[in-house]
Design a protein around this motif. Structure first.
Motif, PDB file in Angstrom:
ATOM      1  N   SER A  46       0.835  -1.189   0.000  1.00 60.74           N
ATOM      2  CA  SER A  46       0.000   0.000   0.000  1.00 60.74           C
ATOM      3  C   SER A  46       0.878   1.251   0.000  1.00 60.74           C
ATOM      4  O   SER A  46       1.834   1.342   0.776  1.00 60.74           O
ATOM      5  N   ILE A  47       0.543   2.208  -0.856  1.00 59.28           N
ATOM      6  CA  ILE A  47       1.281   3.475  -0.896  1.00 59.28           C
ATOM      7  C   ILE A  47       0.357   4.657  -0.627  1.00 59.28           C
ATOM      8  O   ILE A  47       0.677   5.788  -0.963  1.00 59.28           O
ATOM      9  N   ARG A  48      -0.772   4.402   0.011  1.00 58.98           N
ATOM     10  CA  ARG A  48      -1.770   5.440   0.243  1.00 58.98           C
ATOM     11  C   ARG A  48      -1.210   6.615   1.067  1.00 58.98           C
ATOM     12  O   ARG A  48      -1.462   7.755   0.769  1.00 58.98           O
ATOM     13  N   GLU A  49      -0.466   6.323   2.121  1.00 58.23           N
ATOM     14  CA  GLU A  49       0.070   7.369   2.995  1.00 58.23           C
ATOM     15  C   GLU A  49       1.554   7.635   2.745  1.00 58.23           C
ATOM     16  O   GLU A  49       2.205   8.284   3.548  1.00 58.23           O
ATOM     17  N   ALA A  50       2.098   7.133   1.654  1.00 54.85           N
ATOM     18  CA  ALA A  50       3.538   7.226   1.403  1.00 54.85           C
ATOM     19  C   ALA A  50       3.934   8.574   0.816  1.00 54.85           C
ATOM     20  O   ALA A  50       3.132   9.260   0.182  1.00 54.85           O
ATOM     21  N   PHE A  51       5.199   8.935   1.052  1.00 50.10           N
ATOM     22  CA  PHE A  51       5.777  10.127   0.450  1.00 50.10           C
ATOM     23  C   PHE A  51       7.256   9.870   0.198  1.00 50.10           C
ATOM     24  O   PHE A  51       7.839   8.932   0.744  1.00 50.10           O
ATOM     25  N   VAL A  52       7.873  10.706  -0.638  1.00 51.70           N
ATOM     26  CA  VAL A  52       9.262  10.515  -1.050  1.00 51.70           C
ATOM     27  C   VAL A  52      10.072  11.733  -0.634  1.00 51.70           C
ATOM     28  O   VAL A  52       9.614  12.871  -0.762  1.00 51.70           O
ATOM     29  N   ARG A  53      11.286  11.482  -0.129  1.00 51.95           N
ATOM     30  CA  ARG A  53      12.222  12.550   0.216  1.00 51.95           C
ATOM     31  C   ARG A  53      13.574  12.266  -0.422  1.00 51.95           C
ATOM     32  O   ARG A  53      13.944  11.114  -0.616  1.00 51.95           O
ATOM     33  N   ILE A  54      14.308  13.346  -0.687  1.00 52.97           N
ATOM     34  CA  ILE A  54      15.676  13.218  -1.183  1.00 52.97           C
ATOM     35  C   ILE A  54      16.599  13.653  -0.061  1.00 52.97           C
ATOM     36  O   ILE A  54      16.507  14.785   0.426  1.00 52.97           O
ATOM     37  N   GLU A  55      17.482  12.724   0.355  1.00 53.04           N
ATOM     38  CA  GLU A  55      18.426  12.998   1.435  1.00 53.04           C
ATOM     39  C   GLU A  55      19.813  12.536   1.004  1.00 53.04           C
ATOM     40  O   GLU A  55      19.977  11.382   0.627  1.00 53.04           O
ATOM     41  N   ASP A  56      20.791  13.415   1.068  1.00 55.43           N
ATOM     42  CA  ASP A  56      22.185  13.096   0.742  1.00 55.43           C
ATOM     43  C   ASP A  56      22.334  12.492  -0.653  1.00 55.43           C
ATOM     44  O   ASP A  56      23.088  11.537  -0.850  1.00 55.43           O
ATOM     45  N   GLY A  57      21.598  13.005  -1.612  1.00 57.27           N
ATOM     46  CA  GLY A  57      21.694  12.525  -2.985  1.00 57.27           C
ATOM     47  C   GLY A  57      21.015  11.190  -3.234  1.00 57.27           C
ATOM     48  O   GLY A  57      21.200  10.595  -4.292  1.00 57.27           O
ATOM     49  N   GLN A  58      20.218  10.701  -2.296  1.00 57.14           N
ATOM     50  CA  GLN A  58      19.487   9.450  -2.441  1.00 57.14           C
ATOM     51  C   GLN A  58      17.996   9.713  -2.265  1.00 57.14           C
ATOM     52  O   GLN A  58      17.607  10.606  -1.525  1.00 57.14           O
ATOM     53  N   MET A  59      17.171   8.919  -2.941  1.00 56.94           N
ATOM     54  CA  MET A  59      15.723   9.040  -2.784  1.00 56.94           C
ATOM     55  C   MET A  59      15.231   7.927  -1.871  1.00 56.94           C
ATOM     56  O   MET A  59      15.608   6.767  -2.040  1.00 56.94           O
ATOM     57  N   TYR A  60      14.371   8.292  -0.902  1.00 55.43           N
ATOM     58  CA  TYR A  60      13.813   7.332   0.031  1.00 55.43           C
ATOM     59  C   TYR A  60      12.298   7.465   0.046  1.00 55.43           C
ATOM     60  O   TYR A  60      11.771   8.574  -0.049  1.00 55.43           O
ATOM     61  N   ILE A  61      11.625   6.340   0.196  1.00 52.91           N
ATOM     62  CA  ILE A  61      10.164   6.346   0.304  1.00 52.91           C
ATOM     63  C   ILE A  61       9.796   6.009   1.744  1.00 52.91           C
ATOM     64  O   ILE A  61      10.288   5.043   2.316  1.00 52.91           O
ATOM     65  N   TYR A  62       8.960   6.866   2.325  1.00 52.71           N
ATOM     66  CA  TYR A  62       8.503   6.718   3.701  1.00 52.71           C
ATOM     67  C   TYR A  62       7.025   6.344   3.690  1.00 52.71           C
ATOM     68  O   TYR A  62       6.270   6.823   2.860  1.00 52.71           O
TER      69      TYR A  62
END
Length: 155
Positions: A46-62
């Motif tokens: 499920s990605i309903r409440e997910a968001f993406v951030r870029i930290e230190d040149g990497q992309m992460y999904i929370y």
């Protein structure tokens, strides 16, 4: 997008299309560990409440929820752990520059199989105001009523 050969949609984020104007979309891989792949293959994602951030040149999904695999016992991971998204460094830098604009954010829109690989579609989005959401709802209602009346006339 699901009609292409070799693509099977696992999870779709309808809320993202309701809350944001999706201006551009990007395809990226996702780093999964152990039994998470088996769980995603079973459609427990499920990605309903997910968001993406870029930290230190990497992309992460929370906030992406992958249910624990039933037969995985001790090898299961935390369902809400942070996962790294895989993209080229140049693309990440280009996206990061666009995010610095006022009101831009990254939102996951789809998780799907592309042949044997699990991919995440990430959208560069601008937030909608309340009146934008109302306008979209009014358009949908108008379209539904015209389709309904057209259907009744043709019977």
């Amino acid at each position: 997008m699901a009609d292409h050969r070799g693509i099977k949609v696992i999870a779709n984020n309808k809320k993202a299309h309701h809350d944001y104007f999706i201006e551009e979309t990007y395809e990226c891989g996702i780093e999964l560990k152990g039994t998470e792949v088996k769980s995603v293959r079973m459609g427990k994602c499920s990605i309903r409440e997910a968001f993406v951030r870029i930290e230190d040149g990497q992309m992460y999904i929370y906030g992406m929820h992958i249910s624990p695999y039933e037969k995985g016992n001790i090898f299961n991971r935390d369902p809400l752990r942070v996962r790294r998204l895989l993209m080229h460094r140049k693309e990440i830098r280009r996206i990061e520059q666009k995010i610095r604009e006022k009101g831009m954010t990254l939102v996951p829109t789809e998780v799907y199989f592309k042949d044997a690989l699990i991919k995440v579609q990430v959208g560069l989005a601008r937030g909608k105001k309340l009146y934008d959401k109302r306008a979209d709802i009014a358009k949908k209602d108008l379209r539904r009523s015209t389709e309904r009346s057209f259907k009744v006339q043709n019977i």
